[in-house]
Design a protein around this motif. Structure first.
Motif, PDB file in Angstrom:
ATOM      1  N   ARG A 267       0.866  -1.178   0.000  1.00 21.51           N
ATOM      2  CA  ARG A 267       0.000   0.000   0.000  1.00 21.51           C
ATOM      3  C   ARG A 267       0.905   1.230   0.000  1.00 21.51           C
ATOM      4  NH1 ARG A 267      -3.527   2.652   4.378  1.00 21.51           N
ATOM      5  NH2 ARG A 267      -5.290   3.531   3.226  1.00 21.51           N
ATOM      6  N   VAL A 268       0.652   2.135  -0.914  1.00 19.68           N
ATOM      7  CA  VAL A 268       1.560   3.263  -1.168  1.00 19.68           C
ATOM      8  C   VAL A 268       0.849   4.587  -0.920  1.00 19.68           C
ATOM      9  CG1 VAL A 268       3.036   4.377  -2.869  1.00 19.68           C
ATOM     10  CG2 VAL A 268       2.728   1.887  -2.927  1.00 19.68           C
ATOM     11  N   ALA A 269       1.519   5.472  -0.211  1.00 20.24           N
ATOM     12  CA  ALA A 269       1.048   6.846  -0.044  1.00 20.24           C
ATOM     13  C   ALA A 269       1.976   7.765  -0.824  1.00 20.24           C
ATOM     14  CB  ALA A 269       1.034   7.243   1.428  1.00 20.24           C
ATOM     15  N   VAL A 270       1.397   8.631  -1.627  1.00 17.58           N
ATOM     16  CA  VAL A 270       2.186   9.585  -2.404  1.00 17.58           C
ATOM     17  C   VAL A 270       2.109  10.956  -1.730  1.00 17.58           C
ATOM     18  CG1 VAL A 270       2.492  10.697  -4.637  1.00 17.58           C
ATOM     19  CG2 VAL A 270       1.717   8.317  -4.530  1.00 17.58           C
ATOM     20  N   VAL A 271       3.271  11.544  -1.472  1.00 15.39           N
ATOM     21  CA  VAL A 271       3.368  12.864  -0.838  1.00 15.39           C
ATOM     22  C   VAL A 271       4.111  13.792  -1.794  1.00 15.39           C
ATOM     23  CG1 VAL A 271       4.244  14.160   1.150  1.00 15.39           C
ATOM     24  CG2 VAL A 271       3.384  11.819   1.462  1.00 15.39           C
ATOM     25  N   PRO A 272       3.538  14.959  -2.128  1.00 12.69           N
ATOM     26  CA  PRO A 272       4.139  15.853  -3.129  1.00 12.69           C
ATOM     27  C   PRO A 272       5.291  16.704  -2.599  1.00 12.69           C
ATOM     28  CG  PRO A 272       2.141  16.837  -2.320  1.00 12.69           C
ATOM     29  CD  PRO A 272       2.250  15.491  -1.642  1.00 12.69           C
ATOM     30  N   VAL A 273       6.345  16.024  -2.126  1.00 17.87           N
ATOM     31  CA  VAL A 273       7.546  16.689  -1.635  1.00 17.87           C
ATOM     32  C   VAL A 273       8.746  15.950  -2.197  1.00 17.87           C
ATOM     33  CG1 VAL A 273       8.984  17.100   0.393  1.00 17.87           C
ATOM     34  CG2 VAL A 273       6.551  17.598   0.493  1.00 17.87           C
ATOM     35  N   GLY A 274       9.751  16.694  -2.648  1.00 16.35           N
ATOM     36  CA  GLY A 274      10.944  16.056  -3.183  1.00 16.35           C
ATOM     37  C   GLY A 274      12.185  16.878  -2.907  1.00 16.35           C
ATOM     38  N   TYR A 275      13.247  16.550  -3.616  1.00 15.43           N
ATOM     39  CA  TYR A 275      14.494  17.261  -3.335  1.00 15.43           C
ATOM     40  C   TYR A 275      14.460  18.706  -3.791  1.00 15.43           C
ATOM     41  CZ  TYR A 275      15.843  15.634  -8.091  1.00 15.43           C
ATOM     42  OH  TYR A 275      15.903  15.361  -9.428  1.00 15.43           O
ATOM     43  N   THR A 276      13.520  19.067  -4.661  1.00 19.03           N
ATOM     44  CA  THR A 276      13.388  20.485  -5.007  1.00 19.03           C
ATOM     45  C   THR A 276      12.946  21.313  -3.808  1.00 19.03           C
ATOM     46  OG1 THR A 276      12.417  22.028  -6.595  1.00 19.03           O
ATOM     47  CG2 THR A 276      10.960  20.355  -5.717  1.00 19.03           C
ATOM     48  N   ASP A 277      12.317  20.652  -2.834  1.00 22.04           N
ATOM     49  CA  ASP A 277      11.869  21.336  -1.611  1.00 22.04           C
ATOM     50  C   ASP A 277      12.927  21.305  -0.520  1.00 22.04           C
ATOM     51  OD1 ASP A 277       9.086  21.760  -2.556  1.00 22.04           O
ATOM     52  OD2 ASP A 277       9.027  19.574  -2.516  1.00 22.04           O
ATOM     53  N   GLY A 278      14.021  20.569  -0.761  1.00 26.50           N
ATOM     54  CA  GLY A 278      15.080  20.458   0.236  1.00 26.50           C
ATOM     55  C   GLY A 278      15.070  19.148   0.977  1.00 26.50           C
ATOM     56  N   PHE A 279      14.130  18.241   0.644  1.00 27.29           N
ATOM     57  CA  PHE A 279      14.057  16.959   1.338  1.00 27.29           C
ATOM     58  C   PHE A 279      15.150  16.021   0.839  1.00 27.29           C
ATOM     59  CE2 PHE A 279      12.087  12.608   1.736  1.00 27.29           C
ATOM     60  CZ  PHE A 279      12.249  12.534   3.114  1.00 27.29           C
ATOM     61  N   SER A 280      15.897  15.442   1.777  1.00 25.32           N
ATOM     62  CA  SER A 280      16.997  14.509   1.477  1.00 25.32           C
ATOM     63  C   SER A 280      18.110  15.184   0.681  1.00 25.32           C
ATOM     64  CB  SER A 280      16.478  13.282   0.715  1.00 25.32           C
ATOM     65  OG  SER A 280      17.426  12.230   0.749  1.00 25.32           O
ATOM     66  N   VAL A 281      18.314  16.468   0.932  1.00 20.12           N
ATOM     67  CA  VAL A 281      19.406  17.215   0.307  1.00 20.12           C
ATOM     68  C   VAL A 281      20.497  17.434   1.352  1.00 20.12           C
ATOM     69  CG1 VAL A 281      20.069  19.380  -0.783  1.00 20.12           C
ATOM     70  CG2 VAL A 281      17.857  18.356  -1.308  1.00 20.12           C
ATOM     71  N   GLU A 282      21.736  17.182   0.988  1.00 19.62           N
ATOM     72  CA  GLU A 282      22.847  17.304   1.918  1.00 19.62           C
ATOM     73  C   GLU A 282      23.974  18.138   1.319  1.00 19.62           C
ATOM     74  OE1 GLU A 282      24.096  13.358   2.703  1.00 19.62           O
ATOM     75  OE2 GLU A 282      22.370  12.861   3.982  1.00 19.62           O
ATOM     76  N   LYS A 283      24.844  18.635   2.202  1.00 19.04           N
ATOM     77  CA  LYS A 283      26.037  19.352   1.769  1.00 19.04           C
ATOM     78  C   LYS A 283      27.035  18.353   1.192  1.00 19.04           C
ATOM     79  CE  LYS A 283      29.772  22.226   3.688  1.00 19.04           C
ATOM     80  NZ  LYS A 283      30.879  21.258   3.463  1.00 19.04           N
ATOM     81  N   LYS A 284      27.647  18.720   0.107  1.00 20.34           N
ATOM     82  CA  LYS A 284      28.629  17.853  -0.530  1.00 20.34           C
ATOM     83  C   LYS A 284      29.857  17.698   0.354  1.00 20.34           C
ATOM     84  CE  LYS A 284      31.498  17.464  -4.693  1.00 20.34           C
ATOM     85  NZ  LYS A 284      31.898  18.106  -5.971  1.00 20.34           N
ATOM     86  N   LYS A 285      30.421  16.496   0.383  1.00 23.74           N
ATOM     87  CA  LYS A 285      31.674  16.265   1.098  1.00 23.74           C
ATOM     88  C   LYS A 285      32.772  17.047   0.389  1.00 23.74           C
ATOM     89  CE  LYS A 285      30.372  11.619   2.660  1.00 23.74           C
ATOM     90  NZ  LYS A 285      28.992  11.643   2.126  1.00 23.74           N
ATOM     91  N   ASP A 286      33.511  17.852   1.165  1.00 21.53           N
ATOM     92  CA  ASP A 286      34.476  18.734   0.522  1.00 21.53           C
ATOM     93  C   ASP A 286      35.872  18.677   1.135  1.00 21.53           C
ATOM     94  OD1 ASP A 286      33.808  19.900   2.907  1.00 21.53           O
ATOM     95  OD2 ASP A 286      33.253  21.856   2.072  1.00 21.53           O
ATOM     96  N   LEU A 287      36.098  17.780   2.078  1.00 20.99           N
ATOM     97  CA  LEU A 287      37.438  17.603   2.641  1.00 20.99           C
ATOM     98  C   LEU A 287      37.758  16.117   2.686  1.00 20.99           C
ATOM     99  CD1 LEU A 287      37.760  20.073   5.659  1.00 20.99           C
ATOM    100  CD2 LEU A 287      39.010  20.127   3.512  1.00 20.99           C
TER     101      LEU A 287
END
Length: 363
Positions: A267-287
């Protein structure tokens, strides 16, 4: 419908806790639009709890705060600059400039004299952050800012801890460098003004470095690096809703690349949120120092224990995201859960990566 919700009562409680812990005036840092929480809304709540001094990085933010009615509060612009247009905006806003180099001092001095005023400034000492500030061996240049710049009234001196959350020895070494310069100024008969060094981690990791004031930003949000309990509440969450429910058969795939395959009817629930909203977005490893690589590996191992699963909360229940997070949607497994169309979905996001299209609501 989606919005980023900020709990005013938790923010206010965090502010009171921070002020109690510091025991000295707290300079509220509102850089990056209040760490993504909204500079204007955040400043309003903090002022209600007794905060009377703010800090920003952009001169334009000092102007905005003045236009919002913060006319009696002190505003520190933490970015040293040798650009005349920026110095002019700081002076016009009646803000406190940061002077971290002879060039910045000369620029501010000339702009202030041209405006017929004496600009207030805090001297910045670079004790290892590597961005702005006089080096410890530039004492004579520091001294000249206090004594020879007629257009500048130096009302403070500070540094910034780079590893207060992780390295006590380095933090204490930074503190000693600042104090040594202050002591030399006093021996030379110079009142250095307000001394400040401790940031959010500094306030909660050490009890003996508060000086005359502290600068706190991330601690207000309860999202900070510090060892041990702080008594702070983590605030802010992204709120949306379930817009569709469906059931798919065993073997059905989810997301781009068919990254997840249903092991049973789901059973699947669809929620209209994605990475364009900042969900599951992280800072890139830089060191990639040895210790950084080790930290990255340990984090991946820890993440692997949970099989890399991402969860959201629907109607108070945890629901696993299936497949890759999409640009605008996520699909969640709600098999066996009490979930209906229109139910509220709560997602954890870093507000610094929140889309500007998502409204902020203080409740």
């Amino acid at each position: 419908m989606k919005k980023f919700v900020v709990e005013r009562d938790k923010l206010a409680a965090n502010s009171r806790r921070i002020q109690q812990k510091a025991g000295v005036p707290v300079i509220a840092v509102l850089k990056a639009d209040g760490y993504g929480f909204g500079m204007a809304q955040m400043a309003e709540v903090l002022r209600e709890t007794g905060i009377r001094m703010f800090a920003v990085t952009e001169p334009g933010d000092a102007t905005k705060l003045r236009e919002l009615g913060y006319t009696e509060e002190d505003i520190l612009v933490m970015r040293s600059t040798a650009m005349a247009d920026e110095a002019y905006e700081i002076v016009q806003a009646g803000a406190i400039a940061t002077v971290g180099s002879p060039e910045a001092a000369y620029c501010l001095n000339e702009v202030a004299k041209g405006c017929g005023v004496q600009a207030r400034a805090h001297v910045k000492i670079d004790t290892g952050m590597g961005r702005y500030g006089f080096l410890a061996d530039q004492y004579e240049e520091i001294k000249r800012v206090y004594q020879e710049c007629e257009g500048i009234a130096v009302t403070g001196i500070y540094t910034h801890f780079h590893s207060a959350f992780a390295n006590e020895a380095a933090t204490r070494a930074q503190y000693k460098q600042l104090c040594a310069i202050v002591d030399r100024l006093r021996v030379d008969g110079i009142d250095c003004g307000m001394r400040h060094a401790a940031n959010s981690s500094g306030v909660f990791c050490y009890d003996d470095m508060m000086l005359d004031a502290v600068r706190v930003g991330s601690a207000f949000t309860g999202r900070m690096a510090a060892k041990g309990a702080t008594g702070l509440s983590r605030i802010g969450y992204l709120e949306s809703r379930v817009i569709e429910l469906r059931t798919v058969p065993k073997g059905h795939t989810f997301g781009y690349g068919a990254g997840y395959v249903a092991k049973d009817a789901t059973r699947v629930a669809v929620v209209p949120v994605g990475y364009t909203d900042g969900f599951s977005v992280e800072k890139k490893k830089d060191l990639y120092r040895s210790r950084d690589v080790l930290r990255y590996i340990l984090a991946e191992i820890k993440n692997g224990r949970g099989r890399g699963n991402i969860y959201i909360t629907i109607n108070g229940q945890r629901a696993r995201v299936m497949g890759h997070v999409g640009l605008c949607h996520v699909s969640c497994d709600v098999t066996g859960l009490d979930v209906h169309n229109g139910d509220t979905a709560i997602l954890d996001v870093n507000p610094l990566y929140l889309s500007p299209l998502v409204p902020k609501e203080y409740v």
